[in-house]
Design a protein around this motif. Structure first.
Motif, PDB file in Angstrom:
ATOM      1  N   ALA A 109       0.811  -1.215   0.000  1.00  0.00           N
ATOM      2  CA  ALA A 109       0.000   0.000   0.000  1.00  0.00           C
ATOM      3  C   ALA A 109       0.846   1.267   0.000  1.00  0.00           C
ATOM      4  O   ALA A 109       0.516   2.245  -0.680  1.00  0.00           O
ATOM      5  N   ILE A 110       1.945   1.271   0.755  1.00  0.00           N
ATOM      6  CA  ILE A 110       2.743   2.494   0.849  1.00  0.00           C
ATOM      7  C   ILE A 110       3.778   2.610  -0.260  1.00  0.00           C
ATOM      8  O   ILE A 110       4.305   3.701  -0.514  1.00  0.00           O
ATOM      9  N   ALA A 111       4.072   1.515  -0.951  1.00  0.00           N
ATOM     10  CA  ALA A 111       5.156   1.524  -1.937  1.00  0.00           C
ATOM     11  C   ALA A 111       4.917   2.532  -3.046  1.00  0.00           C
ATOM     12  O   ALA A 111       5.817   3.320  -3.399  1.00  0.00           O
ATOM     13  N   TYR A 112       3.702   2.539  -3.600  1.00  0.00           N
ATOM     14  CA  TYR A 112       3.467   3.330  -4.808  1.00  0.00           C
ATOM     15  C   TYR A 112       3.217   4.812  -4.538  1.00  0.00           C
ATOM     16  O   TYR A 112       3.727   5.659  -5.289  1.00  0.00           O
ATOM     17  N   ALA A 127       6.713   6.059  -3.940  1.00  0.00           N
ATOM     18  CA  ALA A 127       7.488   6.138  -5.178  1.00  0.00           C
ATOM     19  C   ALA A 127       7.064   7.352  -6.001  1.00  0.00           C
ATOM     20  O   ALA A 127       7.913   8.088  -6.536  1.00  0.00           O
ATOM     21  N   LEU A 128       5.765   7.587  -6.101  1.00  0.00           N
ATOM     22  CA  LEU A 128       5.272   8.723  -6.887  1.00  0.00           C
ATOM     23  C   LEU A 128       5.647  10.060  -6.258  1.00  0.00           C
ATOM     24  O   LEU A 128       5.715  11.079  -6.936  1.00  0.00           O
ATOM     25  N   MET A 129       5.925  10.033  -4.960  1.00  0.00           N
ATOM     26  CA  MET A 129       6.319  11.251  -4.250  1.00  0.00           C
ATOM     27  C   MET A 129       7.835  11.346  -4.074  1.00  0.00           C
ATOM     28  O   MET A 129       8.331  12.138  -3.272  1.00  0.00           O
ATOM     29  N   ASP A 130       8.570  10.501  -4.813  1.00  0.00           N
ATOM     30  CA  ASP A 130      10.046  10.534  -4.827  1.00  0.00           C
ATOM     31  C   ASP A 130      10.668  10.231  -3.460  1.00  0.00           C
ATOM     32  O   ASP A 130      11.722  10.769  -3.107  1.00  0.00           O
ATOM     33  N   LEU A 150      10.035  -2.595  -2.173  1.00  0.00           N
ATOM     34  CA  LEU A 150       8.623  -2.880  -1.926  1.00  0.00           C
ATOM     35  C   LEU A 150       7.812  -2.800  -3.216  1.00  0.00           C
ATOM     36  O   LEU A 150       6.797  -3.483  -3.360  1.00  0.00           O
ATOM     37  N   ALA A 151       8.250  -1.950  -4.148  1.00  0.00           N
ATOM     38  CA  ALA A 151       7.483  -1.728  -5.373  1.00  0.00           C
ATOM     39  C   ALA A 151       7.741  -2.788  -6.442  1.00  0.00           C
ATOM     40  O   ALA A 151       6.981  -2.889  -7.400  1.00  0.00           O
ATOM     41  N   GLN A 152       8.795  -3.575  -6.280  1.00  0.00           N
ATOM     42  CA  GLN A 152       9.121  -4.549  -7.316  1.00  0.00           C
ATOM     43  C   GLN A 152       8.127  -5.711  -7.324  1.00  0.00           C
ATOM     44  O   GLN A 152       7.479  -6.014  -6.328  1.00  0.00           O
ATOM     45  N   ASP A 153       8.000  -6.333  -8.488  1.00  0.00           N
ATOM     46  CA  ASP A 153       7.242  -7.575  -8.638  1.00  0.00           C
ATOM     47  C   ASP A 153       5.779  -7.436  -8.227  1.00  0.00           C
ATOM     48  O   ASP A 153       5.168  -8.364  -7.710  1.00  0.00           O
ATOM     49  N   GLY A 154       5.200  -6.247  -8.480  1.00  0.00           N
ATOM     50  CA  GLY A 154       3.815  -6.021  -8.097  1.00  0.00           C
ATOM     51  C   GLY A 154       2.830  -6.945  -8.776  1.00  0.00           C
ATOM     52  O   GLY A 154       1.772  -7.264  -8.222  1.00  0.00           O
ATOM     53  N   SER A 155       3.164  -7.409  -9.987  1.00  0.00           N
ATOM     54  CA  SER A 155       2.239  -8.304 -10.690  1.00  0.00           C
ATOM     55  C   SER A 155       2.060  -9.622  -9.954  1.00  0.00           C
ATOM     56  O   SER A 155       1.045 -10.305 -10.133  1.00  0.00           O
ATOM     57  N   ASN A 156       3.019  -9.983  -9.109  1.00  0.00           N
ATOM     58  CA  ASN A 156       2.868 -11.165  -8.263  1.00  0.00           C
ATOM     59  C   ASN A 156       2.406 -10.809  -6.853  1.00  0.00           C
ATOM     60  O   ASN A 156       1.688 -11.589  -6.221  1.00  0.00           O
ATOM     61  N   ARG A 157       2.802  -9.653  -6.368  1.00  0.00           N
ATOM     62  CA  ARG A 157       2.485  -9.285  -4.986  1.00  0.00           C
ATOM     63  C   ARG A 157       1.068  -8.730  -4.817  1.00  0.00           C
ATOM     64  O   ARG A 157       0.408  -9.022  -3.811  1.00  0.00           O
ATOM     65  N   GLN A 158       0.613  -7.922  -5.769  1.00  0.00           N
ATOM     66  CA  GLN A 158      -0.735  -7.371  -5.647  1.00  0.00           C
ATOM     67  C   GLN A 158      -1.806  -8.472  -5.547  1.00  0.00           C
ATOM     68  O   GLN A 158      -2.698  -8.395  -4.696  1.00  0.00           O
ATOM     69  N   THR A 167       7.203   9.813 -11.930  1.00  0.00           N
ATOM     70  CA  THR A 167       6.700  10.268 -10.642  1.00  0.00           C
ATOM     71  C   THR A 167       5.937  11.578 -10.833  1.00  0.00           C
ATOM     72  O   THR A 167       5.924  12.160 -11.916  1.00  0.00           O
ATOM     73  N   ASP A 168       5.331  12.067  -9.765  1.00  0.00           N
ATOM     74  CA  ASP A 168       4.588  13.325  -9.855  1.00  0.00           C
ATOM     75  C   ASP A 168       5.491  14.496 -10.246  1.00  0.00           C
ATOM     76  O   ASP A 168       5.030  15.468 -10.844  1.00  0.00           O
ATOM     77  N   SER A 169       6.785  14.381  -9.918  1.00  0.00           N
ATOM     78  CA  SER A 169       7.719  15.461 -10.262  1.00  0.00           C
ATOM     79  C   SER A 169       8.311  15.293 -11.652  1.00  0.00           C
ATOM     80  O   SER A 169       9.097  16.135 -12.096  1.00  0.00           O
ATOM     81  N   GLY A 170       7.949  14.196 -12.335  1.00  0.00           N
ATOM     82  CA  GLY A 170       8.428  13.983 -13.688  1.00  0.00           C
ATOM     83  C   GLY A 170       9.647  13.101 -13.817  1.00  0.00           C
ATOM     84  O   GLY A 170      10.170  12.914 -14.930  1.00  0.00           O
ATOM     85  N   LYS A 171      10.117  12.524 -12.718  1.00  0.00           N
ATOM     86  CA  LYS A 171      11.284  11.638 -12.788  1.00  0.00           C
ATOM     87  C   LYS A 171      10.878  10.275 -13.358  1.00  0.00           C
ATOM     88  O   LYS A 171       9.776   9.784 -13.102  1.00  0.00           O
TER      89      LYS A 171
END
Length: 493
Positions: free
Chosen positions: A304-307, A310-313, A373-381, A417-421
């Motif tokens: 839940a917190i990973a994404y 990540a989007l908030m850098d 935490l964000a890796q392998d989401g297709s298996n973790r979600q 990300t939200d900042s464009g990275k």
């Protein structure tokens, strides 16, 4: 003075770290373990090290095995230091290093003949594994897929297998042919009902070439379910340098972890087991309540917190939890939509358990990272988030927060990300997810077409509505404002 880790240098290492209290030469192999990664060395191997230090069960040492290029790299590094590992346990108020020695060898990676021969050794009574959530060839509903090319290849060439499950089948067959009883197959991965999932994979692989033998495995081999828990970040040069600079130990692949650890295991073994209850393992008749608690509250919390982070850098997990919006988002999500659908756990307060998790995630010394935490989401979600979503939907409950988690995952896979990275993906399904996420900006349903991930959840009109609204908000208002809308109860329409 810095010393390179080896059996010969243990007396020097003892100046700054705890060392084994047993003679490594006294150990005999009783376990073959596939996937000698960080988590295994911080968890199962630690329990065995504790047991051996207590002066007992020295015939349960570990022989490592693997099938991936990463396993070969691990073998090379650990062999150069006599298969010893430095484990650095870190809590808010202390950091302590210990050298562990329960592993006595790692078999040549990819050498099916050598691996099968060791599996057929009557001294091997347990075959265990940590091969990650994605290593079991299962879909979103947990069903084994025998048509996967790697599994199908093992079915066509059962005497020259290349997967973990093909090797296990060949090892069991070799034992049966020699009149040797079967070993226990024990998963140590974070998967609900991991013993059942493993049994289905082993039996399903065997059935491709020998249905009768598959039936024999089902009837004669134990596959205990288990719940494992310890936060164990990936090792980078940072950790290698820290160990050298602070403990004067040169270890090519040390392991860093939190002080907390837990292992709950069904007492169901084919050919005996080490007395792990003496060192803190909880043996129970049914692991299911503990599995639900850990996988949904902790692993679900991680997902839940990973994404949003990540989007908030935000790079480190503890920094994400120190952000008031993310911490409040997780607390509301857990309180409203995860904890209420977790079945009761014997002698356990789920609220207290979540408070413990908050403390663990705030530990700055672990330096666990959001990219991990964000890796392998297709298996973790499908294992950590979507089962909670589905249970809520089946009970007629709303899923505003859980739909937001899925929307955040989708927004993450748009690639910036939200900042464009730029976001660097680490997922076997990254290409299809990225393409779908870009389409979903204008057509949210485009991200929900993957039955192997979303399954029944994607058929819910309520979920689709909540997902679409949250995704629209993420694109138009950004992550921070969307999280605030959720906390204010203004994300649902």
């Amino acid at each position: 003075m810095t010393c390179k880790l080896s059996l010969a240098t243990l007396s020097d290492v003892a100046r700054s770290a705890a060392i084994p209290g047993y003679d490594r030469a006294s150990l005999k192999a009783g376990i073959v373990h596939f996937g000698v990664g960080n988590f295994h060395r911080a968890h199962q191997a630690i329990y065995l090290d504790d047991l051996f230090n207590a002066g007992t069960d020295h015939d349960w040492a570990i022989v490592g095995a693997g099938v991936l290029p990463s396993d070969a790299a691990m073998r090379e590094k650990l062999a150069a230091q006599d298969f010893l590992t430095t484990v650095v346990e870190q809590d808010n108020n202390k950091t302590a290093a210990r050298v562990t020695a329960p592993m006595i060898d790692i078999l040549p990676v990819g050498d099916a003949t050598a691996i099968i021969a060791k599996l057929a050794d009557p001294e091997i009574r347990i075959v265990s594994m940590t091969i990650t959530e994605g290593g079991y060839f299962i879909d979103a509903s947990g069903i084994f897929n025998p048509t996967h090319p790697a599994i199908a290849a093992d079915g066509q060439n059962p005497n020259a297998p290349k997967t973990v499950f093909g090797l296990i089948v060949a090892g069991l067959k070799a034992r049966k042919d020699k009149g040797i009883g079967p070993f226990t197959v024990m998963s140590c991965d974070n998967i609900p009902h991991n013993g059942i999932v493993t049994a289905n994979a082993v039996v399903g692989t065997a059935a491709l070439s020998d249905p009768a033998f598959a039936d024999w495995i089902r009837a004669n081999v134990a596959f205990p379910n288990g719940m494992v828990d310890r936060i164990t970040p990936a090792t980078s040069q940072r950790e290698v340098d820290f160990l050298r600079d602070n403990f004067e130990i040169e270890d090519s692949w040390p392991v860093y972890c939190e002080e907390f650890k837990q292992w709950v295991l069904e007492d169901k073994f084919t050919a005996g087991r080490p007395a792990l209850e003496k060192v803190g393992v909880t043996f129970v008749a049914d692991v299911t309540p503990y599995e639900h608690m850990k996988i949904r509250i902790l692993n679900g919390g991680h997902a839940a917190i990973a994404y949003p982070a990540a989007l908030m850098d935000i790079h480190f997990v503890h920094d994400s939890m120190e952000d008031p919006l993310i911490r409040a988002f997780l607390a509301k999500l857990e309180k409203d939509e995860i904890i209420p659908i977790v079945p009761p756990v014997p002698n356990t307060s789920l609220t207290d358990y979540f408070e413990l998790i908050e403390h663990r995630l705030l530990n700055p010394k672990i330096a666990d990272t959001i990219p991990r935490l964000a890796q392998d989401g297709s298996n973790r979600q499908p294992k950590f988030i979507l089962p909670s979503t589905l249970d809520n939907l089946r009970q007629g409950r709303d899923v505003v927060g859980l739909a937001l988690v899925s929307a955040l995952w989708c927004r993450y896979f748009a690639g910036k990300t939200d900042s464009g990275k730029d976001i660097v993906f680490n997922d076997a399904s990254a290409e299809r997810l990225h393409a779908a996420a870009l389409k979903a900006k204008d057509d949210p349903a485009a991200f929900l077409v993957f039955d192997d991930i979303f399954g029944e959840v994607a058929k819910s009109e309520l979920f689709r509505k909540r997902f679409a609204y949250a995704l629209k908000s993420l694109w138009e208002k950004g992550t921070r404002e969307t999280l605030q809308l959720y906390l204010d109860g203004k994300l649902a329409v």
